[in-house]
Design a protein around this motif. Structure first.
Motif, PDB file in Angstrom:
ATOM      1  N   ILE A  34      -5.575  -6.899   2.261  1.00  0.00           N
ATOM      2  CA  ILE A  34      -4.743  -5.800   2.778  1.00  0.00           C
ATOM      3  C   ILE A  34      -5.370  -4.433   2.521  1.00  0.00           C
ATOM      4  O   ILE A  34      -4.933  -3.439   3.104  1.00  0.00           O
ATOM      5  CB  ILE A  34      -3.305  -5.851   2.231  1.00  0.00           C
ATOM      6  CG1 ILE A  34      -3.250  -5.494   0.738  1.00  0.00           C
ATOM      7  CG2 ILE A  34      -2.661  -7.210   2.497  1.00  0.00           C
ATOM      8  CD1 ILE A  34      -1.836  -5.278   0.219  1.00  0.00           C
ATOM      9  N   TYR A  35      -6.387  -4.366   1.663  1.00  0.00           N
ATOM     10  CA  TYR A  35      -7.075  -3.093   1.412  1.00  0.00           C
ATOM     11  C   TYR A  35      -8.395  -2.989   2.185  1.00  0.00           C
ATOM     12  O   TYR A  35      -9.159  -2.048   1.983  1.00  0.00           O
ATOM     13  CB  TYR A  35      -7.302  -2.890  -0.089  1.00  0.00           C
ATOM     14  CG  TYR A  35      -6.041  -2.430  -0.795  1.00  0.00           C
ATOM     15  CD1 TYR A  35      -5.753  -1.086  -0.964  1.00  0.00           C
ATOM     16  CD2 TYR A  35      -5.113  -3.350  -1.257  1.00  0.00           C
ATOM     17  CE1 TYR A  35      -4.587  -0.657  -1.592  1.00  0.00           C
ATOM     18  CE2 TYR A  35      -3.942  -2.951  -1.884  1.00  0.00           C
ATOM     19  CZ  TYR A  35      -3.688  -1.597  -2.042  1.00  0.00           C
ATOM     20  OH  TYR A  35      -2.516  -1.183  -2.652  1.00  0.00           O
ATOM     21  N   GLY A  75      -9.477  -4.074  -7.215  1.00  0.00           N
ATOM     22  CA  GLY A  75      -9.144  -5.481  -7.151  1.00  0.00           C
ATOM     23  C   GLY A  75      -8.860  -5.903  -5.723  1.00  0.00           C
ATOM     24  O   GLY A  75      -9.138  -5.170  -4.773  1.00  0.00           O
ATOM     25  N   GLN A  76      -8.297  -7.080  -5.572  1.00  0.00           N
ATOM     26  CA  GLN A  76      -8.066  -7.618  -4.230  1.00  0.00           C
ATOM     27  C   GLN A  76      -6.643  -8.156  -4.107  1.00  0.00           C
ATOM     28  O   GLN A  76      -6.143  -8.849  -4.995  1.00  0.00           O
ATOM     29  CB  GLN A  76      -9.050  -8.743  -3.926  1.00  0.00           C
ATOM     30  CG  GLN A  76      -8.931  -9.299  -2.506  1.00  0.00           C
ATOM     31  CD  GLN A  76      -9.897 -10.437  -2.242  1.00  0.00           C
ATOM     32  OE1 GLN A  76      -9.863 -11.443  -2.923  1.00  0.00           O
ATOM     33  NE2 GLN A  76     -10.772 -10.267  -1.252  1.00  0.00           N
ATOM     34  N   ILE A  77      -5.996  -7.826  -2.975  1.00  0.00           N
ATOM     35  CA  ILE A  77      -4.694  -8.394  -2.630  1.00  0.00           C
ATOM     36  C   ILE A  77      -4.809  -8.977  -1.232  1.00  0.00           C
ATOM     37  O   ILE A  77      -5.242  -8.299  -0.295  1.00  0.00           O
ATOM     38  CB  ILE A  77      -3.578  -7.336  -2.683  1.00  0.00           C
ATOM     39  CG1 ILE A  77      -3.476  -6.745  -4.097  1.00  0.00           C
ATOM     40  CG2 ILE A  77      -2.236  -7.955  -2.270  1.00  0.00           C
ATOM     41  CD1 ILE A  77      -2.481  -5.612  -4.225  1.00  0.00           C
ATOM     42  N   VAL A  78      -4.429 -10.234  -1.102  1.00  0.00           N
ATOM     43  CA  VAL A  78      -4.594 -10.967   0.145  1.00  0.00           C
ATOM     44  C   VAL A  78      -3.237 -11.435   0.650  1.00  0.00           C
ATOM     45  O   VAL A  78      -2.430 -11.969  -0.119  1.00  0.00           O
ATOM     46  CB  VAL A  78      -5.533 -12.182  -0.066  1.00  0.00           C
ATOM     47  CG1 VAL A  78      -5.574 -13.066   1.168  1.00  0.00           C
ATOM     48  CG2 VAL A  78      -6.938 -11.704  -0.424  1.00  0.00           C
ATOM     49  N   ASP A 119      -4.537  -2.323   9.450  1.00  0.00           N
ATOM     50  CA  ASP A 119      -3.601  -1.348  10.006  1.00  0.00           C
ATOM     51  C   ASP A 119      -2.428  -1.236   9.036  1.00  0.00           C
ATOM     52  O   ASP A 119      -1.620  -2.162   8.914  1.00  0.00           O
ATOM     53  CB  ASP A 119      -3.125  -1.815  11.388  1.00  0.00           C
ATOM     54  CG  ASP A 119      -2.213  -0.810  12.073  1.00  0.00           C
ATOM     55  OD1 ASP A 119      -1.471  -0.089  11.372  1.00  0.00           O
ATOM     56  OD2 ASP A 119      -2.218  -0.756  13.319  1.00  0.00           O
ATOM     57  N   VAL A 120      -2.331  -0.108   8.342  1.00  0.00           N
ATOM     58  CA  VAL A 120      -1.325   0.040   7.288  1.00  0.00           C
ATOM     59  C   VAL A 120       0.090   0.046   7.871  1.00  0.00           C
ATOM     60  O   VAL A 120       1.030  -0.463   7.249  1.00  0.00           O
ATOM     61  CB  VAL A 120      -1.598   1.314   6.459  1.00  0.00           C
ATOM     62  CG1 VAL A 120      -0.524   1.491   5.385  1.00  0.00           C
ATOM     63  CG2 VAL A 120      -2.971   1.234   5.804  1.00  0.00           C
ATOM     64  N   ARG A 155       0.807  -1.220   0.000  1.00  0.00           N
ATOM     65  CA  ARG A 155       0.000   0.000   0.000  1.00  0.00           C
ATOM     66  C   ARG A 155       0.840   1.270   0.000  1.00  0.00           C
ATOM     67  O   ARG A 155       0.412   2.305   0.511  1.00  0.00           O
ATOM     68  CB  ARG A 155      -1.007  -0.011   1.165  1.00  0.00           C
ATOM     69  CG  ARG A 155      -2.052  -1.099   0.998  1.00  0.00           C
ATOM     70  CD  ARG A 155      -3.115  -1.108   2.073  1.00  0.00           C
ATOM     71  NE  ARG A 155      -3.793   0.181   2.241  1.00  0.00           N
ATOM     72  CZ  ARG A 155      -4.869   0.363   2.987  1.00  0.00           C
ATOM     73  NH1 ARG A 155      -5.404  -0.690   3.625  1.00  0.00           N
ATOM     74  NH2 ARG A 155      -5.422   1.548   3.113  1.00  0.00           N
ATOM     75  N   MET A 156       2.009   1.219  -0.626  1.00  0.00           N
ATOM     76  CA  MET A 156       2.799   2.436  -0.761  1.00  0.00           C
ATOM     77  C   MET A 156       2.110   3.456  -1.663  1.00  0.00           C
ATOM     78  O   MET A 156       2.357   4.656  -1.552  1.00  0.00           O
ATOM     79  CB  MET A 156       4.186   2.111  -1.327  1.00  0.00           C
ATOM     80  CG  MET A 156       5.116   1.431  -0.342  1.00  0.00           C
ATOM     81  SD  MET A 156       5.539   2.473   1.075  1.00  0.00           S
ATOM     82  CE  MET A 156       6.480   3.767   0.285  1.00  0.00           C
ATOM     83  N   ASN A 157       1.241   2.996  -2.559  1.00  0.00           N
ATOM     84  CA  ASN A 157       0.518   3.936  -3.412  1.00  0.00           C
ATOM     85  C   ASN A 157      -0.459   4.798  -2.624  1.00  0.00           C
ATOM     86  O   ASN A 157      -0.945   5.808  -3.139  1.00  0.00           O
ATOM     87  CB  ASN A 157      -0.227   3.185  -4.521  1.00  0.00           C
ATOM     88  CG  ASN A 157       0.717   2.621  -5.562  1.00  0.00           C
ATOM     89  OD1 ASN A 157       1.657   3.285  -5.976  1.00  0.00           O
ATOM     90  ND2 ASN A 157       0.479   1.391  -5.975  1.00  0.00           N
TER      91      ASN A 157
END
Length: 265
Positions: free
Chosen positions: A86-87, A77-80, A92-93, A65-67
């Motif tokens: 993670i989104y 979309g989805q990232i797991v 907690d970032v 999540r640096m963007n």
């Protein structure tokens, strides 16, 4: 050959640590990454290759999540990671970036001592109970980064006084000091000389399996040396993803073959 090909699924013995499904990245109205789906395993080093501006670094930054730090960036979309989206709003970032560490193209040690560079993350995350435990974390991290023997007698010297290759290994030590699960490397050797580059590549081999590692590189020879799986990006799309040996010797997509044989890039 086809123009694009579905990614080869991971074998059961290389279960995915992270999965991305239909991930797109926008900067305002511009789509920089288009519907990327990929699995990243714990046991392999994964290399992202492709010409400049193809979206590989942009996609890499979605993985921790640096963007989020870019005002007009938007991710779909989805990232797991280990079953967690993670989104998701509850993520907690700060903790995510401890679990998914980043090593940047240019070494960026803090203007602090070597010791404090490594101790910074464990301190803010409360990972050490007292000085003795912090000393152990710093020593262990520097040893894993292959830097301990070179700096053990000057831990109070500034991290910025080290050579470029040493600074990059210090940044790797800083990333692993918080015991991450994934390490993202965005062209970590592009600013280094051949000797320092070789040392970083050796380090990647040594860290393999302890962490899931993803490396973005313009150097196809480096991708062939350090990775077990390679993803080829072009014009914001993931064109081909599979075993590194297959990508480099028997690509299934014409665009991949053209890039690897130097017709463009």
């Amino acid at each position: 050959m086809t123009d694009t090909v579905a990614a080869t699924p991971l074998r059961n013995d290389a279960a995915a640590k992270m999965t991305a499904r239909e991930v797109s990245v926008f900067y305002g109205a511009k789509k920089a990454v288009d519907s990327v789906s990929i699995d990243i395993s714990q046991d392999n080093v994964t290399a992202f290759i492709g010409p400049s501006g193809c979206g590989k670094s942009t996609f890499l930054r979605t993985l921790n999540r640096m963007n989020d730090t870019i005002a007009n960036a938007r991710v779909e979309g989805q990232i797991v990671l280990d079953g967690e989206d993670i989104y998701a709003p509850a993520m907690d970032v700060v903790q995510l970036r401890a679990r998914v560490g980043m090593v940047f193209q240019k070494p960026n040690p803090f203007p602090k001592s070597i010791y404090e560079n490594v101790a910074y993350g464990p301190r803010i995350h409360g990972l050490a109970d007292g000085r003795a435990q912090m000393d152990e974390i710093v020593e262990r991290s520097l040893k894993r980064a292959g830097l301990w023997e070179e700096v053990k007698d000057r831990l109070q010297d500034s991290g910025t006084a080290l050579s470029g290759g040493q600074q990059q290994r210090l940044c790797i030590a800083r990333a692993i000091a918080v015991d991450p699960e994934v390490i993202l490397m965005d062209e970590p050797c592009s600013a280094l000389d051949p000797i320092a580059t070789a040392r970083i590549e050796e380090l990647i081999h040594e860290l393999r399996g302890r962490y899931a590692i993803v490396i973005v590189t313009h150097n196809m020879q480096q991708a062939a040396r350090v990775s077990q799986r390679t993803a080829f990006f072009h014009l914001g799309s993931l064109v081909e993803y599979g075993e590194t040996s297959e990508i480099f010797t028997n690509p299934r997509v014409e665009r991949t073959k053209d890039y690897i044989t130097g017709r463009y890039g």
